[in-house]
Design a protein around this motif. Structure first.
Motif, PDB file in Angstrom:
ATOM      1  N   GLY A 142       0.786  -1.217   0.000  1.00  0.00           N
ATOM      2  CA  GLY A 142       0.000   0.000   0.000  1.00  0.00           C
ATOM      3  C   GLY A 142       0.818   1.266   0.000  1.00  0.00           C
ATOM      4  O   GLY A 142       0.277   2.346   0.264  1.00  0.00           O
ATOM      5  N   ALA A 143       2.131   1.165  -0.315  1.00  0.00           N
ATOM      6  CA  ALA A 143       2.956   2.353  -0.176  1.00  0.00           C
ATOM      7  C   ALA A 143       4.090   2.501  -1.190  1.00  0.00           C
ATOM      8  O   ALA A 143       4.584   3.615  -1.380  1.00  0.00           O
ATOM      9  CB  ALA A 143       3.562   2.396   1.232  1.00  0.00           C
ATOM     10  N   MET A 144       4.511   1.420  -1.839  1.00  0.00           N
ATOM     11  CA  MET A 144       5.719   1.521  -2.657  1.00  0.00           C
ATOM     12  C   MET A 144       5.473   1.336  -4.151  1.00  0.00           C
ATOM     13  O   MET A 144       5.877   2.156  -4.960  1.00  0.00           O
ATOM     14  CB  MET A 144       6.757   0.481  -2.186  1.00  0.00           C
ATOM     15  CG  MET A 144       7.223   0.646  -0.753  1.00  0.00           C
ATOM     16  SD  MET A 144       7.997   2.245  -0.426  1.00  0.00           S
ATOM     17  CE  MET A 144       9.382   2.191  -1.536  1.00  0.00           C
ATOM     18  N   ASN A 145       4.830   0.249  -4.537  1.00  0.00           N
ATOM     19  CA  ASN A 145       4.669  -0.095  -5.949  1.00  0.00           C
ATOM     20  C   ASN A 145       3.316   0.391  -6.450  1.00  0.00           C
ATOM     21  O   ASN A 145       2.271   0.001  -5.932  1.00  0.00           O
ATOM     22  CB  ASN A 145       4.812  -1.608  -6.128  1.00  0.00           C
ATOM     23  CG  ASN A 145       6.225  -2.076  -5.826  1.00  0.00           C
ATOM     24  OD1 ASN A 145       7.120  -1.921  -6.645  1.00  0.00           O
ATOM     25  ND2 ASN A 145       6.427  -2.630  -4.642  1.00  0.00           N
ATOM     26  N   ILE A 146       3.323   1.230  -7.468  1.00  0.00           N
ATOM     27  CA  ILE A 146       2.119   1.958  -7.857  1.00  0.00           C
ATOM     28  C   ILE A 146       1.100   1.071  -8.557  1.00  0.00           C
ATOM     29  O   ILE A 146      -0.054   0.986  -8.150  1.00  0.00           O
ATOM     30  CB  ILE A 146       2.499   3.167  -8.745  1.00  0.00           C
ATOM     31  CG1 ILE A 146       3.328   4.164  -7.919  1.00  0.00           C
ATOM     32  CG2 ILE A 146       1.241   3.842  -9.297  1.00  0.00           C
ATOM     33  CD1 ILE A 146       3.898   5.312  -8.725  1.00  0.00           C
ATOM     34  N   ASP A 147       1.499   0.422  -9.620  1.00  0.00           N
ATOM     35  CA  ASP A 147       0.562  -0.367 -10.429  1.00  0.00           C
ATOM     36  C   ASP A 147       1.253  -1.646 -10.886  1.00  0.00           C
ATOM     37  O   ASP A 147       1.556  -1.824 -12.068  1.00  0.00           O
ATOM     38  CB  ASP A 147       0.089   0.457 -11.632  1.00  0.00           C
ATOM     39  CG  ASP A 147      -1.052  -0.216 -12.385  1.00  0.00           C
ATOM     40  OD1 ASP A 147      -1.744  -1.069 -11.785  1.00  0.00           O
ATOM     41  OD2 ASP A 147      -1.245   0.113 -13.577  1.00  0.00           O
ATOM     42  N   PRO A 148       1.514  -2.560  -9.953  1.00  0.00           N
ATOM     43  CA  PRO A 148       2.319  -3.739 -10.278  1.00  0.00           C
ATOM     44  C   PRO A 148       1.614  -4.719 -11.205  1.00  0.00           C
ATOM     45  O   PRO A 148       0.405  -4.942 -11.088  1.00  0.00           O
ATOM     46  CB  PRO A 148       2.566  -4.382  -8.911  1.00  0.00           C
ATOM     47  CG  PRO A 148       1.400  -3.937  -8.082  1.00  0.00           C
ATOM     48  CD  PRO A 148       1.076  -2.552  -8.557  1.00  0.00           C
ATOM     49  N   ASP A 149       2.372  -5.282 -12.150  1.00  0.00           N
ATOM     50  CA  ASP A 149       1.836  -6.358 -12.979  1.00  0.00           C
ATOM     51  C   ASP A 149       2.040  -7.679 -12.248  1.00  0.00           C
ATOM     52  O   ASP A 149       2.521  -7.717 -11.103  1.00  0.00           O
ATOM     53  CB  ASP A 149       2.485  -6.360 -14.360  1.00  0.00           C
ATOM     54  CG  ASP A 149       4.002  -6.548 -14.313  1.00  0.00           C
ATOM     55  OD1 ASP A 149       4.537  -6.982 -13.269  1.00  0.00           O
ATOM     56  OD2 ASP A 149       4.660  -6.244 -15.332  1.00  0.00           O
ATOM     57  N   ALA A 150       1.692  -8.785 -12.881  1.00  0.00           N
ATOM     58  CA  ALA A 150       1.760 -10.085 -12.209  1.00  0.00           C
ATOM     59  C   ALA A 150       3.192 -10.440 -11.801  1.00  0.00           C
ATOM     60  O   ALA A 150       3.413 -11.026 -10.731  1.00  0.00           O
ATOM     61  CB  ALA A 150       1.184 -11.175 -13.113  1.00  0.00           C
ATOM     62  N   ALA A 151       4.170 -10.079 -12.628  1.00  0.00           N
ATOM     63  CA  ALA A 151       5.565 -10.396 -12.302  1.00  0.00           C
ATOM     64  C   ALA A 151       6.016  -9.628 -11.061  1.00  0.00           C
ATOM     65  O   ALA A 151       6.701 -10.182 -10.185  1.00  0.00           O
ATOM     66  CB  ALA A 151       6.464 -10.069 -13.489  1.00  0.00           C
ATOM     67  N   ILE A 152       5.647  -8.360 -10.984  1.00  0.00           N
ATOM     68  CA  ILE A 152       6.008  -7.567  -9.814  1.00  0.00           C
ATOM     69  C   ILE A 152       5.246  -8.058  -8.588  1.00  0.00           C
ATOM     70  O   ILE A 152       5.792  -8.127  -7.481  1.00  0.00           O
ATOM     71  CB  ILE A 152       5.745  -6.072 -10.069  1.00  0.00           C
ATOM     72  CG1 ILE A 152       6.676  -5.565 -11.174  1.00  0.00           C
ATOM     73  CG2 ILE A 152       5.934  -5.258  -8.797  1.00  0.00           C
ATOM     74  CD1 ILE A 152       6.388  -4.145 -11.627  1.00  0.00           C
ATOM     75  N   LYS A 153       3.993  -8.442  -8.774  1.00  0.00           N
ATOM     76  CA  LYS A 153       3.218  -8.979  -7.652  1.00  0.00           C
ATOM     77  C   LYS A 153       3.850 -10.255  -7.109  1.00  0.00           C
ATOM     78  O   LYS A 153       3.798 -10.524  -5.904  1.00  0.00           O
ATOM     79  CB  LYS A 153       1.771  -9.223  -8.073  1.00  0.00           C
ATOM     80  CG  LYS A 153       0.969  -7.932  -8.227  1.00  0.00           C
ATOM     81  CD  LYS A 153      -0.450  -8.190  -8.716  1.00  0.00           C
ATOM     82  CE  LYS A 153      -1.215  -6.873  -8.852  1.00  0.00           C
ATOM     83  NZ  LYS A 153      -2.592  -7.067  -9.381  1.00  0.00           N
ATOM     84  N   GLN A 154       4.465 -11.031  -7.983  1.00  0.00           N
ATOM     85  CA  GLN A 154       5.174 -12.219  -7.505  1.00  0.00           C
ATOM     86  C   GLN A 154       6.318 -11.806  -6.565  1.00  0.00           C
ATOM     87  O   GLN A 154       6.516 -12.418  -5.513  1.00  0.00           O
ATOM     88  CB  GLN A 154       5.718 -13.039  -8.672  1.00  0.00           C
ATOM     89  CG  GLN A 154       6.533 -14.243  -8.203  1.00  0.00           C
ATOM     90  CD  GLN A 154       6.960 -15.159  -9.333  1.00  0.00           C
ATOM     91  OE1 GLN A 154       6.417 -15.107 -10.437  1.00  0.00           O
ATOM     92  NE2 GLN A 154       7.935 -16.019  -9.066  1.00  0.00           N
ATOM     93  N   GLU A 155       7.074 -10.781  -6.940  1.00  0.00           N
ATOM     94  CA  GLU A 155       8.155 -10.303  -6.085  1.00  0.00           C
ATOM     95  C   GLU A 155       7.609  -9.767  -4.763  1.00  0.00           C
ATOM     96  O   GLU A 155       8.197  -9.987  -3.698  1.00  0.00           O
ATOM     97  CB  GLU A 155       8.953  -9.218  -6.806  1.00  0.00           C
ATOM     98  CG  GLU A 155       9.701  -9.717  -8.032  1.00  0.00           C
ATOM     99  CD  GLU A 155      10.548  -8.645  -8.685  1.00  0.00           C
ATOM    100  OE1 GLU A 155      10.788  -7.600  -8.034  1.00  0.00           O
ATOM    101  OE2 GLU A 155      10.983  -8.837  -9.829  1.00  0.00           O
ATOM    102  N   ILE A 156       6.486  -9.067  -4.822  1.00  0.00           N
ATOM    103  CA  ILE A 156       5.856  -8.543  -3.610  1.00  0.00           C
ATOM    104  C   ILE A 156       5.463  -9.689  -2.681  1.00  0.00           C
ATOM    105  O   ILE A 156       5.657  -9.619  -1.461  1.00  0.00           O
ATOM    106  CB  ILE A 156       4.637  -7.670  -3.981  1.00  0.00           C
ATOM    107  CG1 ILE A 156       5.099  -6.380  -4.676  1.00  0.00           C
ATOM    108  CG2 ILE A 156       3.794  -7.350  -2.756  1.00  0.00           C
ATOM    109  CD1 ILE A 156       3.972  -5.568  -5.280  1.00  0.00           C
ATOM    110  N   ILE A 157       4.913 -10.757  -3.253  1.00  0.00           N
ATOM    111  CA  ILE A 157       4.557 -11.936  -2.470  1.00  0.00           C
ATOM    112  C   ILE A 157       5.804 -12.562  -1.850  1.00  0.00           C
ATOM    113  O   ILE A 157       5.825 -12.895  -0.656  1.00  0.00           O
ATOM    114  CB  ILE A 157       3.814 -12.970  -3.341  1.00  0.00           C
ATOM    115  CG1 ILE A 157       2.401 -12.478  -3.670  1.00  0.00           C
ATOM    116  CG2 ILE A 157       3.759 -14.331  -2.651  1.00  0.00           C
ATOM    117  CD1 ILE A 157       1.682 -13.326  -4.704  1.00  0.00           C
TER     118      ILE A 157
END
Length: 302
Positions: A142-157
């Motif tokens: 809720g604070a760093m990545n603005i509009d993550p795609d699925a690949a970025i969401k994997q890194e977030i996970i």
């Protein structure tokens, strides 16, 4: 099992005392929380920044300077660089943002030569104790990545799994949020959920169970899930909510804090060491809980 913020604090107190390095430390709100963590024997503080300003801030708060190591550096940029180097070079050290712009401290934290970079991008993770939920609830980002795609969401996970492990959740149940719980080609969040669930089932995302897409109600409420005929085994019982993008994450976080009476601890994840980077609007308790959470993470990253 850590079920409350008090449990989290007690677990941090039971560990060997960690060292917290505060960059540009002349911040009243931050030093209140740092002092509370010091008195609880969770951390040994090192305050980096202009010594006169730091001492004045401690005096304003009625805090004795004894027990505080101060590294005198006037420049904010140099103070951040020095703080990051201290954390990078020493086991059991972690970083906290003081009275400095977020961009300045993150630039130092992500420096290729001396910083805290990993292969993943950094992300923001919050652990919440919510009155109407049956266990701690995590959310990201809720604070760093603005509009993550699925690949970025994997890194977030992947970043967030480390935080879950630090609070005793070995295989977190992660609900991928969208506005609806069905795949809709016109709604990217549902397509991202489909991708992430498939990768998890193939073993490409390990150490967690991913479900979704979920609307918020059926991610956290079993009755809502059953009413809508959702059979995903983690529906209504997630440990973590993966937000579609920063707007929804930010709104959800602030709704929990200011309307739902939640208690929270937040950390920047995805670095080699935890980074405490809180909002000035966050309470002293939230900052204190964030320090305790980061001490737990620092313990497993030694």
């Amino acid at each position: 099992m850590i079920k409350t913020m008090n449990d989290l604090v007690e677990r941090a107190q039971a560990l060997e005392t960690k060292t917290l390095v505060v960059a540009v430390a002349n911040d009243h709100h931050v030093l209140e929380a740092v002092h509370k963590a010091k008195e609880a024997n969770i951390i040994r503080p090192i305050l980096v920044g202009d010594e006169a300003s730091i001492l004045e801030t401690l005096e304003d708060l009625g805090i004795e300077k004894e027990g505080y190591e101060i590294v005198h550096i006037v420049s904010d940029v140099e103070a951040c660089e020095t703080a990051v180097k201290l954390v990078s070079q020493n086991d059991g050290y972690f970083l906290m943002k003081g009275y400095v712009d977020t961009a300045v401290i993150l630039r130092a934290a992500l420096d290729k030569d001396y910083g805290l970079r990993t292969k993943n991008r950094i992300s923001h993770v919050t652990v919440m104790e919510v009155p109407n939920y049956h266990k701690l609830l995590m959310m990201t980002d809720g604070a760093m990545n603005i509009d993550p795609d699925a690949a970025i969401k994997q890194e977030i996970i992947e970043n967030a799994i480390v935080i879950a492990n630090a609070i005793g959740i070995d295989e977190p149940k992660i609900g991928v949020l969208a506005a609806v719980e069905k795949i809709n080609p016109k709604m990217q969040a549902t397509l991202d959920a489909e991708t992430l669930v498939a990768k998890n089932q193939k073993g490409e995302i390990k150490g967690c169970i991913i479900g979704g897409p979920f609307a918020l109600d059926n991610a956290i409420n079993k009755d809502a899930a059953e009413t809508k005929g959702i059979t995903d085994p983690i529906a209504g019982n997630v440990d973590m909510l993966l937000m579609p993008q920063i707007e929804s994450g930010n709104i959800f976080y602030k709704s929990m804090m200011f309307l739902a009476g939640a208690k929270s601890a937040s950390v920047i994840a995805g670095a080699t060491k935890p980074i405490v980077l809180t909002s000035r609007a966050d309470s002293t308790d939230s900052k204190f809980y964030s320090i305790a959470l980061s001490a737990l993470i620092a313990d497993i990253k030694q």
